[in-house]
Design a protein around this motif. Structure first.
Motif, PDB file in Angstrom:
ATOM      1  N   LEU A  42     -10.393  56.587  19.028  1.00 32.36           N
ATOM      2  CA  LEU A  42     -10.455  55.807  17.796  1.00 32.36           C
ATOM      3  C   LEU A  42      -9.505  56.374  16.756  1.00 32.36           C
ATOM      4  CD1 LEU A  42     -13.382  55.269  19.144  1.00 32.36           C
ATOM      5  CD2 LEU A  42     -14.028  54.588  16.844  1.00 32.36           C
ATOM      6  N   ASN A  43      -9.023  55.479  15.896  1.00 30.90           N
ATOM      7  CA  ASN A  43      -8.190  55.847  14.753  1.00 30.90           C
ATOM      8  C   ASN A  43      -8.666  55.082  13.522  1.00 30.90           C
ATOM      9  OD1 ASN A  43      -5.802  57.463  15.999  1.00 30.90           O
ATOM     10  ND2 ASN A  43      -6.003  55.672  17.329  1.00 30.90           N
ATOM     11  N   HIS A  44      -8.275  55.571  12.343  1.00 31.92           N
ATOM     12  CA  HIS A  44      -8.581  54.821  11.127  1.00 31.92           C
ATOM     13  C   HIS A  44      -7.964  53.420  11.188  1.00 31.92           C
ATOM     14  CE1 HIS A  44      -9.994  58.540   9.096  1.00 31.92           C
ATOM     15  NE2 HIS A  44     -10.674  57.675   8.381  1.00 31.92           N
ATOM     16  N   HIS A  45      -6.876  53.284  11.939  1.00 26.89           N
ATOM     17  CA  HIS A  45      -6.254  51.972  12.107  1.00 26.89           C
ATOM     18  C   HIS A  45      -7.269  50.935  12.603  1.00 26.89           C
ATOM     19  CE1 HIS A  45      -3.099  49.038  13.098  1.00 26.89           C
ATOM     20  NE2 HIS A  45      -3.722  48.876  14.239  1.00 26.89           N
ATOM     21  N   GLY A 161      -6.643  67.277   3.648  1.00 25.41           N
ATOM     22  CA  GLY A 161      -7.733  66.543   4.291  1.00 25.41           C
ATOM     23  C   GLY A 161      -8.063  66.988   5.688  1.00 25.41           C
ATOM     24  N   ALA A 162      -8.229  68.295   5.908  1.00 23.22           N
ATOM     25  CA  ALA A 162      -8.564  68.799   7.237  1.00 23.22           C
ATOM     26  C   ALA A 162      -9.824  68.126   7.759  1.00 23.22           C
ATOM     27  CB  ALA A 162      -8.761  70.314   7.187  1.00 23.22           C
ATOM     28  N   GLY A 163      -9.770  67.717   9.001  1.00 25.80           N
ATOM     29  CA  GLY A 163     -10.900  67.041   9.635  1.00 25.80           C
ATOM     30  C   GLY A 163     -10.486  65.737  10.274  1.00 25.80           C
ATOM     31  N   GLY A 164      -9.589  65.004   9.629  1.00 31.54           N
ATOM     32  CA  GLY A 164      -9.082  63.763  10.212  1.00 31.54           C
ATOM     33  C   GLY A 164      -8.181  64.039  11.406  1.00 31.54           C
ATOM     34  N   ILE A 181       0.236  77.699   8.095  1.00 29.39           N
ATOM     35  CA  ILE A 181      -0.478  76.486   7.731  1.00 29.39           C
ATOM     36  C   ILE A 181      -1.558  76.774   6.698  1.00 29.39           C
ATOM     37  CG2 ILE A 181      -1.917  74.599   8.580  1.00 29.39           C
ATOM     38  CD1 ILE A 181       0.884  74.415   9.634  1.00 29.39           C
ATOM     39  N   PHE A 182      -1.574  75.970   5.633  1.00 31.80           N
ATOM     40  CA  PHE A 182      -2.672  75.937   4.687  1.00 31.80           C
ATOM     41  C   PHE A 182      -3.312  74.552   4.775  1.00 31.80           C
ATOM     42  CE2 PHE A 182       0.478  78.855   2.820  1.00 31.80           C
ATOM     43  CZ  PHE A 182      -0.284  80.020   2.801  1.00 31.80           C
ATOM     44  N   ALA A 183      -4.609  74.488   4.517  1.00 30.95           N
ATOM     45  CA  ALA A 183      -5.307  73.207   4.626  1.00 30.95           C
ATOM     46  C   ALA A 183      -6.285  73.049   3.473  1.00 30.95           C
ATOM     47  CB  ALA A 183      -6.053  73.119   5.957  1.00 30.95           C
ATOM     48  N   THR A 184      -6.664  71.801   3.202  1.00 28.41           N
ATOM     49  CA  THR A 184      -7.688  71.521   2.194  1.00 28.41           C
ATOM     50  C   THR A 184      -8.763  70.629   2.788  1.00 28.41           C
ATOM     51  OG1 THR A 184      -6.663  69.494   1.336  1.00 28.41           O
ATOM     52  CG2 THR A 184      -5.971  71.592   0.340  1.00 28.41           C
ATOM     53  N   SER A 185      -9.971  70.757   2.253  1.00 28.08           N
ATOM     54  CA  SER A 185     -11.068  69.856   2.592  1.00 28.08           C
ATOM     55  C   SER A 185     -12.158  70.022   1.552  1.00 28.08           C
ATOM     56  CB  SER A 185     -11.642  70.160   3.979  1.00 28.08           C
ATOM     57  OG  SER A 185     -12.772  69.340   4.243  1.00 28.08           O
ATOM     58  N   ARG A 186     -12.867  68.938   1.266  1.00 26.07           N
ATOM     59  CA  ARG A 186     -14.014  69.008   0.363  1.00 26.07           C
ATOM     60  C   ARG A 186     -15.197  69.701   1.023  1.00 26.07           C
ATOM     61  NH1 ARG A 186     -14.716  62.785  -0.878  1.00 26.07           N
ATOM     62  NH2 ARG A 186     -14.331  62.820   1.368  1.00 26.07           N
ATOM     63  N   ASP A 187     -15.199  69.753   2.346  1.00 30.17           N
ATOM     64  CA  ASP A 187     -16.336  70.244   3.111  1.00 30.17           C
ATOM     65  C   ASP A 187     -16.105  71.694   3.555  1.00 30.17           C
ATOM     66  OD1 ASP A 187     -17.697  70.606   5.954  1.00 30.17           O
ATOM     67  OD2 ASP A 187     -18.825  69.058   4.904  1.00 30.17           O
ATOM     68  N   ALA A 188     -17.038  72.590   3.220  1.00 30.85           N
ATOM     69  CA  ALA A 188     -16.884  74.008   3.550  1.00 30.85           C
ATOM     70  C   ALA A 188     -16.824  74.229   5.056  1.00 30.85           C
ATOM     71  CB  ALA A 188     -18.037  74.805   2.947  1.00 30.85           C
ATOM     72  N   ALA A 189     -17.633  73.497   5.819  1.00 29.00           N
ATOM     73  CA  ALA A 189     -17.630  73.653   7.268  1.00 29.00           C
ATOM     74  C   ALA A 189     -16.286  73.239   7.862  1.00 29.00           C
ATOM     75  CB  ALA A 189     -18.763  72.836   7.882  1.00 29.00           C
ATOM     76  N   LYS A 190     -15.679  72.191   7.318  1.00 25.90           N
ATOM     77  CA  LYS A 190     -14.378  71.762   7.812  1.00 25.90           C
ATOM     78  C   LYS A 190     -13.298  72.767   7.440  1.00 25.90           C
ATOM     79  CE  LYS A 190     -15.375  66.812   7.957  1.00 25.90           C
ATOM     80  NZ  LYS A 190     -15.000  65.456   7.485  1.00 25.90           N
ATOM     81  N   ARG A 191     -13.415  73.386   6.281  1.00 24.72           N
ATOM     82  CA  ARG A 191     -12.447  74.436   5.917  1.00 24.72           C
ATOM     83  C   ARG A 191     -12.555  75.605   6.895  1.00 24.72           C
ATOM     84  NH1 ARG A 191     -14.307  73.081   0.636  1.00 24.72           N
ATOM     85  NH2 ARG A 191     -15.525  75.010   0.431  1.00 24.72           N
ATOM     86  N   GLU A 192     -13.765  75.951   7.259  1.00 23.77           N
ATOM     87  CA  GLU A 192     -13.961  77.039   8.215  1.00 23.77           C
ATOM     88  C   GLU A 192     -13.371  76.684   9.576  1.00 23.77           C
ATOM     89  OE1 GLU A 192     -17.695  79.525  10.205  1.00 23.77           O
ATOM     90  OE2 GLU A 192     -17.986  78.404   8.330  1.00 23.77           O
ATOM     91  N   ARG A 193     -13.585  75.438  10.010  1.00 21.74           N
ATOM     92  CA  ARG A 193     -13.017  74.991  11.289  1.00 21.74           C
ATOM     93  C   ARG A 193     -11.497  75.006  11.245  1.00 21.74           C
ATOM     94  NH1 ARG A 193     -15.686  71.554  14.704  1.00 21.74           N
ATOM     95  NH2 ARG A 193     -13.809  71.820  15.982  1.00 21.74           N
ATOM     96  N   GLY A 309     -17.934  57.135   7.968  1.00 21.84           N
ATOM     97  CA  GLY A 309     -18.681  58.074   7.146  1.00 21.84           C
ATOM     98  C   GLY A 309     -17.958  59.374   6.873  1.00 21.84           C
ATOM     99  N   GLY A 310     -16.783  59.566   7.484  1.00 19.79           N
ATOM    100  CA  GLY A 310     -16.029  60.798   7.269  1.00 19.79           C
ATOM    101  C   GLY A 310     -16.694  62.026   7.856  1.00 19.79           C
ATOM    102  N   GLU A 311     -17.570  61.837   8.845  1.00 21.01           N
ATOM    103  CA  GLU A 311     -18.334  62.951   9.393  1.00 21.01           C
ATOM    104  C   GLU A 311     -17.568  63.747  10.446  1.00 21.01           C
ATOM    105  OE1 GLU A 311     -21.780  61.200  11.021  1.00 21.01           O
ATOM    106  OE2 GLU A 311     -22.509  60.350   9.140  1.00 21.01           O
TER     107      GLU A 311
END
Length: 320
Positions: A42-45, A161-164, A181-193, A309-311
């Protein structure tokens, strides 16, 4: 054949238009071949298609899905290049290029038909599920990094937007290619991943980075645009391939763009040659797509809900 398809367009509640059920098998046409799908991602498309972006009412019902790996008519394990008519193969001379599901039925089905030119051999090192993740999100990230940003080993890159799917691919590919590489995410778990996948650091959106970067991989759009521009070194490159948070940032940062001589480059998908290079890169280096979850096609709605849901972290894969 069983398929997941768009039956209706609903800009506000896109999943209302998703149906699972029987659809006609592909019809033979000159220069095209039919592939028995083993896995599709799947994709956002696909979600945007249900909203009517790139897909009109006249084309309904439309089987969704851009990406797939499967078995061709000769028994070969193959991967599909999702851009139809990129060099004119299999379409009319005046037909513009398109992505599967914009004009032609997609891959969320037992079978899909594409121009023979769009079929590539699947490396034996990759599973069907892994190979099915590459033709859209991973190819997009590959082109953004190595063609449009033209970064080299040792350069630094911010991935928003790490996670997508695209962002995750950029982190993994960048690390494997020797980038910082540097990354950003609103979610702490995604930043850790993201750090586990190879990011040197992961930060909340808008946070000040340890230093300005050579390039930014931007798929979020309005919400992160200003931060992306401000994070670049003079002469740096911002490559954008999506705007999931909207296309209209509060500030375009035009003064900073021209004063620091920044480059802003649009990027869409990639070429067949780039997909072939990406497949070889993964086979040779051991790099593998990050898979969030694998679901049977009958549970496709769950996969769409995870994207909406962005999960998710990585790709959702459907198997036949």
């Amino acid at each position: 054949m069983f398929a997941a398809y768009a039956a209706r367009i609903d800009p506000d509640q896109p999943l209302n238009g998703l149906e699972l059920g029987e659809r006609p098998e592909p019809e033979a046409r000159p220069g095209w071949t039919t592939v028995r799908v083993r896995a599709a991602s799947l994709n956002h498309h696909d979600l945007w298609s249900l909203r009517g972006v790139g897909l009109g009412e006249k084309s309904l019902p439309m089987i969704l899905g851009c990406d797939a790996a499967g078995v061709d008519e000769d028994g070969n394990e193959v991967v599909l290049h999702s851009v139809i008519g990129q060099t004119g193969h299999g379409v009319g001379p005046d037909e513009p290029r398109s992505i599967l599901t914009e004009h032609y039925q997609g891959t969320f089905a037992e079978k899909v038909s594409v121009p023979s030119w769009n079929v590539l051999r699947k490396p034996k090192e990759l599973s069907f599920e892994e190979a099915a993740c590459l033709p859209t999100a991973w190819l997009t990230a590959y082109r953004m990094l190595f063609t449009n940003a033209a970064v080299r080993p040792g350069d630094s890159v911010l991935v928003q937007g790490a996670g997508g799917g695209v962002a995750t691919a950029a982190i993994v590919l960048g690390k494997a290619a020797g980038l910082r590489i540097f990354a950003t995410s609103r979610d702490a778990a995604k930043r850790e991943r993201a750090v586990e996948l190879g990011a040197e650091g992961a930060f909340e959106p808008g946070a000040r980075l340890p230093h300005r970067v050579d390039a930014v991989i931007e798929t979020v759009g309005a919400a992160t645009w200003s931060h992306s521009v401000k994070s670049l070194r003079p002469g740096g490159t911002l490559v954008i391939s999506g705007a999931t948070s909207g296309p209209s940032p509060k500030s375009a940062e035009l003064n900073r763009i021209f004063f620091l001589e920044l480059r802003v480059v649009g990027s869409t998908m990639g070429t067949k040659d780039e997909l072939e290079d990406l497949l070889s890169f993964c086979a040779a280096t051991g790099v593998r797509p990050v898979i969030d979850s694998v679901l049977p096609l009958a549970r496709a709605r769950e996969g769409f809900e995870r994207i909406a849901g962005g999960e998710l972290f990585g790709k959702v894969v459907l198997t036949m």
